[in-house]
Scaffold this active site. Structure first.
Site, PDB file in Angstrom:
ATOM      1  N   LYS A  16       0.817  -1.219   0.000  1.00 40.79           N
ATOM      2  CA  LYS A  16       0.000   0.000   0.000  1.00 40.79           C
ATOM      3  C   LYS A  16       0.849   1.266   0.000  1.00 40.79           C
ATOM      4  O   LYS A  16       0.524   2.230  -0.687  1.00 40.79           O
ATOM      5  CB  LYS A  16      -0.939   0.009   1.210  1.00 40.79           C
ATOM      6  CG  LYS A  16      -1.966  -1.109   1.215  1.00 40.79           C
ATOM      7  CD  LYS A  16      -3.013  -0.934   2.306  1.00 40.79           C
ATOM      8  CE  LYS A  16      -2.429  -0.903   3.704  1.00 40.79           C
ATOM      9  NZ  LYS A  16      -1.776  -2.193   4.071  1.00 40.79           N
ATOM     10  N   ARG A  92     -10.013   0.828   9.548  1.00 42.75           N
ATOM     11  CA  ARG A  92      -9.480  -0.459  10.004  1.00 42.75           C
ATOM     12  C   ARG A  92     -10.588  -1.417  10.467  1.00 42.75           C
ATOM     13  O   ARG A  92     -10.315  -2.573  10.737  1.00 42.75           O
ATOM     14  CB  ARG A  92      -8.481  -0.246  11.151  1.00 42.75           C
ATOM     15  CG  ARG A  92      -7.196   0.439  10.721  1.00 42.75           C
ATOM     16  CD  ARG A  92      -6.204   0.510  11.866  1.00 42.75           C
ATOM     17  NE  ARG A  92      -4.990   1.211  11.483  1.00 42.75           N
ATOM     18  CZ  ARG A  92      -3.947   0.652  10.902  1.00 42.75           C
ATOM     19  NH1 ARG A  92      -3.979  -0.637  10.616  1.00 42.75           N
ATOM     20  NH2 ARG A  92      -2.879   1.347  10.595  1.00 42.75           N
ATOM     21  N   ARG A 126      11.747  -8.400   5.622  1.00 45.13           N
ATOM     22  CA  ARG A 126      12.027  -6.963   5.655  1.00 45.13           C
ATOM     23  C   ARG A 126      13.139  -6.654   6.661  1.00 45.13           C
ATOM     24  O   ARG A 126      13.192  -7.217   7.748  1.00 45.13           O
ATOM     25  CB  ARG A 126      10.755  -6.186   6.032  1.00 45.13           C
ATOM     26  CG  ARG A 126      10.956  -4.679   6.058  1.00 45.13           C
ATOM     27  CD  ARG A 126       9.638  -3.933   6.082  1.00 45.13           C
ATOM     28  NE  ARG A 126       8.791  -4.264   7.236  1.00 45.13           N
ATOM     29  CZ  ARG A 126       7.576  -3.759   7.418  1.00 45.13           C
ATOM     30  NH1 ARG A 126       7.067  -2.922   6.522  1.00 45.13           N
ATOM     31  NH2 ARG A 126       6.866  -4.089   8.471  1.00 45.13           N
ATOM     32  N   ARG A 159      12.773  -5.847  12.615  1.00 47.05           N
ATOM     33  CA  ARG A 159      11.952  -5.306  13.687  1.00 47.05           C
ATOM     34  C   ARG A 159      11.257  -6.433  14.440  1.00 47.05           C
ATOM     35  O   ARG A 159      10.966  -7.486  13.882  1.00 47.05           O
ATOM     36  CB  ARG A 159      10.897  -4.338  13.123  1.00 47.05           C
ATOM     37  CG  ARG A 159      11.485  -3.149  12.427  1.00 47.05           C
ATOM     38  CD  ARG A 159      10.456  -2.099  12.066  1.00 47.05           C
ATOM     39  NE  ARG A 159       9.126  -2.631  11.755  1.00 47.05           N
ATOM     40  CZ  ARG A 159       8.172  -1.897  11.202  1.00 47.05           C
ATOM     41  NH1 ARG A 159       8.393  -0.644  10.896  1.00 47.05           N
ATOM     42  NH2 ARG A 159       6.985  -2.432  10.937  1.00 47.05           N
ATOM     43  N   ARG A 170      -0.366 -10.328  13.252  1.00 44.02           N
ATOM     44  CA  ARG A 170      -0.860  -9.106  12.594  1.00 44.02           C
ATOM     45  C   ARG A 170      -1.833  -9.448  11.472  1.00 44.02           C
ATOM     46  O   ARG A 170      -2.855  -8.769  11.293  1.00 44.02           O
ATOM     47  CB  ARG A 170       0.311  -8.287  12.030  1.00 44.02           C
ATOM     48  CG  ARG A 170       1.121  -7.551  13.084  1.00 44.02           C
ATOM     49  CD  ARG A 170       2.459  -7.097  12.539  1.00 44.02           C
ATOM     50  NE  ARG A 170       2.338  -6.150  11.445  1.00 44.02           N
ATOM     51  CZ  ARG A 170       3.342  -5.864  10.612  1.00 44.02           C
ATOM     52  NH1 ARG A 170       4.513  -6.478  10.748  1.00 44.02           N
ATOM     53  NH2 ARG A 170       3.182  -4.976   9.657  1.00 44.02           N
TER      54      ARG A 170
END
Length: 215
Positions: A16, A92, A126, A159, A170
């Protein structure tokens, strides 16, 4: 063509941010994200909302979620002042989607569709610079020197929320809360589903074509 009002939907890792930046540059609209809107209005006086704290900053500093009512007010303020926009990261949940309908009319709603396993691969791979925050990926966007940021020479780290366990959690939260939002908009005249598993350039080709056709 007047500047379009675009909503971009999709799970974490769907791309996104990349596509929102493309849209903002190509169509001259503002890129509005919940995080940016909150940071820009963190000292907004919300004492009249009967909330625990009087500003969004206090929630953020305590590491607590900012209440929906506050997020709604901040997003509405950002949309009101924008001449065309791409909205990313909001709504959301279905309650926020209903609030959004009272704030603005949407021209185009794009949903980036990516399988769960592809999202896990993308997000766990990532790496982020510990100094400047630049993003890399162990497969798709490698630095010139392994573990070292091209921009500033800082250390690249994974992270805590990019571990596989955290990523799957998530994605489960997204399925529970945000996936119903996609269903909510699926019968909107401007709704278009985009294959998000293509290369970023291929996704952008489809995104641009959908906006030009729908807006």
């Amino acid at each position: 063509m007047s500047k379009p009002r675009i909503l971009l939907l999709g799970p974490p890792g769907a791309g996104k941010g990349t596509q929102s930046s493309n849209i903002a540059g190509e169509f001259g609209v503002e890129h509005i994200t919940t995080g940016d809107a909150l940071r820009a209005n963190k000292d907004m006086d919300i004492s009249d909302m009967d909330t625990e704290y009087d500003t969004p900053r206090e929630y953020m500093e305590q590491g607590e979620l900012v209440p929906d009512a506050v997020v709604n007010a901040i997003v509405e303020e950002a949309l009101t002042s924008a001449d065309g926009f791409v909205l990313d990261g909001y709504p959301r949940n279905l309650e926020q989607a209903e609030e959004l309908e009272g704030m603005t009319d949407l021209d185009v709603i794009l949903s980036l569709d990516v399988s769960k396993e592809e999202l896990v691969d993308r997000l766990t791979g990532r790496r982020v610079c510990d100094d400047c925050g630049a993003n890399y990926h162990v497969e798709f966007s490698q630095p010139e020197q392994e573990g070292v940021c091209d921009e500033c020479g800082g250390e690249l780290i994974q992270r805590d929320d990019d571990t596989e366990e955290a990523v799957r959690n998530r994605l489960d939260v997204f399925e529970d809360n945000t996936a119903p939002v996609i269903g909510h908009y699926s019968d909107h005249a401007g709704f278009v589903e985009i294959d998000g598993e293509q290369t970023p350039d291929e996704v952008w080709t489809d995104v641009r074509a959908a906006i030009e056709e729908q807006a």
